[in-house]
Design a protein around this motif. Structure first.
Motif, PDB file in Angstrom:
ATOM      1  N   ALA A   1      -0.851  10.809 -41.291  1.00 40.22           N
ATOM      2  CA  ALA A   1      -2.045  11.476 -41.812  1.00 40.22           C
ATOM      3  C   ALA A   1      -2.647  10.686 -42.974  1.00 40.22           C
ATOM      4  O   ALA A   1      -3.873  10.513 -43.053  1.00 40.22           O
ATOM      5  CB  ALA A   1      -1.698  12.894 -42.268  1.00 40.22           C
ATOM      6  N   GLU A   2      -1.809  10.200 -43.872  1.00 36.39           N
ATOM      7  CA  GLU A   2      -2.300   9.388 -44.987  1.00 36.39           C
ATOM      8  C   GLU A   2      -2.979   8.121 -44.484  1.00 36.39           C
ATOM      9  O   GLU A   2      -4.028   7.724 -44.994  1.00 36.39           O
ATOM     10  CB  GLU A   2      -1.153   9.027 -45.928  1.00 36.39           C
ATOM     11  N   ARG A   3      -2.374   7.482 -43.500  1.00 40.67           N
ATOM     12  CA  ARG A   3      -2.972   6.284 -42.920  1.00 40.67           C
ATOM     13  C   ARG A   3      -4.324   6.610 -42.284  1.00 40.67           C
ATOM     14  O   ARG A   3      -5.292   5.866 -42.442  1.00 40.67           O
ATOM     15  CB  ARG A   3      -2.025   5.667 -41.881  1.00 40.67           C
TER      16      ARG A   3
ATOM     17  N   GLY B   1     -10.236   6.308 -42.792  1.00 39.45           N
ATOM     18  CA  GLY B   1     -11.463   7.071 -42.592  1.00 39.45           C
ATOM     19  C   GLY B   1     -11.677   7.515 -41.151  1.00 39.45           C
ATOM     20  O   GLY B   1     -12.824   7.659 -40.718  1.00 39.45           O
ATOM     21  N   GLU B   2     -10.592   7.761 -40.421  1.00 38.43           N
ATOM     22  CA  GLU B   2     -10.712   8.180 -39.029  1.00 38.43           C
ATOM     23  C   GLU B   2     -11.305   9.577 -38.939  1.00 38.43           C
ATOM     24  O   GLU B   2     -10.902  10.484 -39.662  1.00 38.43           O
ATOM     25  CB  GLU B   2      -9.344   8.149 -38.351  1.00 38.43           C
TER      26      GLU B   2
ATOM     27  N   LEU C   1     -15.026  15.245 -38.186  1.00 38.59           N
ATOM     28  CA  LEU C   1     -14.124  15.801 -39.198  1.00 38.59           C
ATOM     29  C   LEU C   1     -13.006  14.800 -39.483  1.00 38.59           C
ATOM     30  O   LEU C   1     -12.556  14.094 -38.574  1.00 38.59           O
ATOM     31  CB  LEU C   1     -13.521  17.113 -38.694  1.00 38.59           C
ATOM     32  N   PRO C   2     -12.533  14.728 -40.731  1.00 36.56           N
ATOM     33  CA  PRO C   2     -11.418  13.820 -41.040  1.00 36.56           C
ATOM     34  C   PRO C   2     -10.169  14.231 -40.260  1.00 36.56           C
ATOM     35  O   PRO C   2      -9.659  15.340 -40.429  1.00 36.56           O
ATOM     36  CB  PRO C   2     -11.207  13.984 -42.542  1.00 36.56           C
ATOM     37  N   ALA C   3      -9.693  13.365 -39.406  1.00 36.16           N
ATOM     38  CA  ALA C   3      -8.550  13.677 -38.544  1.00 36.16           C
ATOM     39  C   ALA C   3      -7.259  13.823 -39.342  1.00 36.16           C
ATOM     40  O   ALA C   3      -6.357  14.558 -38.936  1.00 36.16           O
ATOM     41  CB  ALA C   3      -8.392  12.593 -37.490  1.00 36.16           C
ATOM     42  N   GLY C   4      -7.162  13.181 -40.475  1.00 32.45           N
ATOM     43  CA  GLY C   4      -5.943  13.222 -41.266  1.00 32.45           C
ATOM     44  C   GLY C   4      -5.628  14.587 -41.854  1.00 32.45           C
ATOM     45  O   GLY C   4      -4.460  14.904 -42.076  1.00 32.45           O
TER      46      GLY C   4
END
Length: 175
Positions: free
Chosen positions: A120-122, A127-128, A135-138
Motif C-alpha cells: 500500500a505504501e509503495r 501515485g497509483e 481513487l488512490p489504490a493504496g
C-alpha cells in the motif's frame, strides 16, 4: 436495543462494541452495494446509461465488507472448522491444538498485514489510482492491512480467551 445487543453479541466488554461497529459497517456497505446495483441495472435498462465506476465501487465495497467482518468471524470461530478427531483426541489435546491454531492464525494475519501495508505504501508513493474513478489504490490496501492487524490482535486476545475458558461464542449466538 441493549437486550438485542446482549443476545446477539455475547462477547465481553470492548469485543462486543468492536463487533457491533464492524458488523454495522459491513451491513451499511452491503446496503449501499445493493442500492448501487439496483440503480446501475435500472439506469442501464431504463435510461440506457449505467453508473460510471459501478464495478470499481463494488470491488471497493466488497473489500470493505469482507475485511470488516474478518475479526468477528475469526474470534467467533465462524469459519470452516473440521473437528473429526476432537472426540478421539480428548479435551487437553484439543485445547493445545486450539492454542496452536490461535497462534498460527494471528501470526499469519500479522505478517500478511505487514506485506499488504508495504504494498500500500509503495502504491501511494507511485501515485497509483483506480482505473475509472481515479481513487488512490493504496488507501484500500492500507484499510485491508489495518483490518488484518485488528484480526490478529483480536484473535490473540479474545481467541485465546475463548480457548482457555472453553467459551464457544458461535453456539451461544445460535449459528
Amino acid at each position: 436495543m441493549s437486550g438485542w445487543i446482549e443476545k446477539h453479541y455475547p462477547e465481553p466488554n470492548i469485543y462486543r462494541w468492536i463487533g457491533v461497529t464492524l458488523e454495522g459497517i459491513a451491513a451499511t456497505v452491503l446496503l449501499l452495494l445493493v442500492l448501487l446495483t439496483c440503480f446501475d441495472v435500472a439506469g442501464r435498462y431504463l435510461f440506457n446509461n449505467s453508473i460510471d465506476g459501478a464495478v470499481e465501487l463494488t470491488q471497493i465495497g466488497l473489500a470493505i465488507m469482507v475485511f470488516a467482518q474478518m475479526p468477528v468471524i475469526t474470534w467467533r470461530g465462524s469459519h470452516v472448522v473440521v473437528d473429526l478427531l476432537d472426540h478421539v483426541l480428548g479435551n487437553r489435546i484439543v485445547k493445545i491444538l486450539g492454542i496452536f491454531s490461535v497462534f498460527i492464525i494471528s501470526t499469519s494475519f500479522y505478517f500478511l498485514a505487514v506485506r499488504i501495508y508495504q504494498l500500500a505504501e509503495r502504491s501511494l508513493r507511485r501515485g497509483e489510482l483506480t482505473e475509472y474513478l481515479g481513487l488512490p489504490a493504496g488507501h484500500i490496501a492500507q484499510y485491508i492491512a489495518v483490518m488484518s492487524w485488528v484480526t490478529a490482535a483480536c484473535m490473540l486476545t479474545y481467541g485465546a480467551y475463548r480457548v482457555f475458558t472453553d467459551k464457544n461464542v458461535s453456539q451461544s449466538v445460535g449459528e
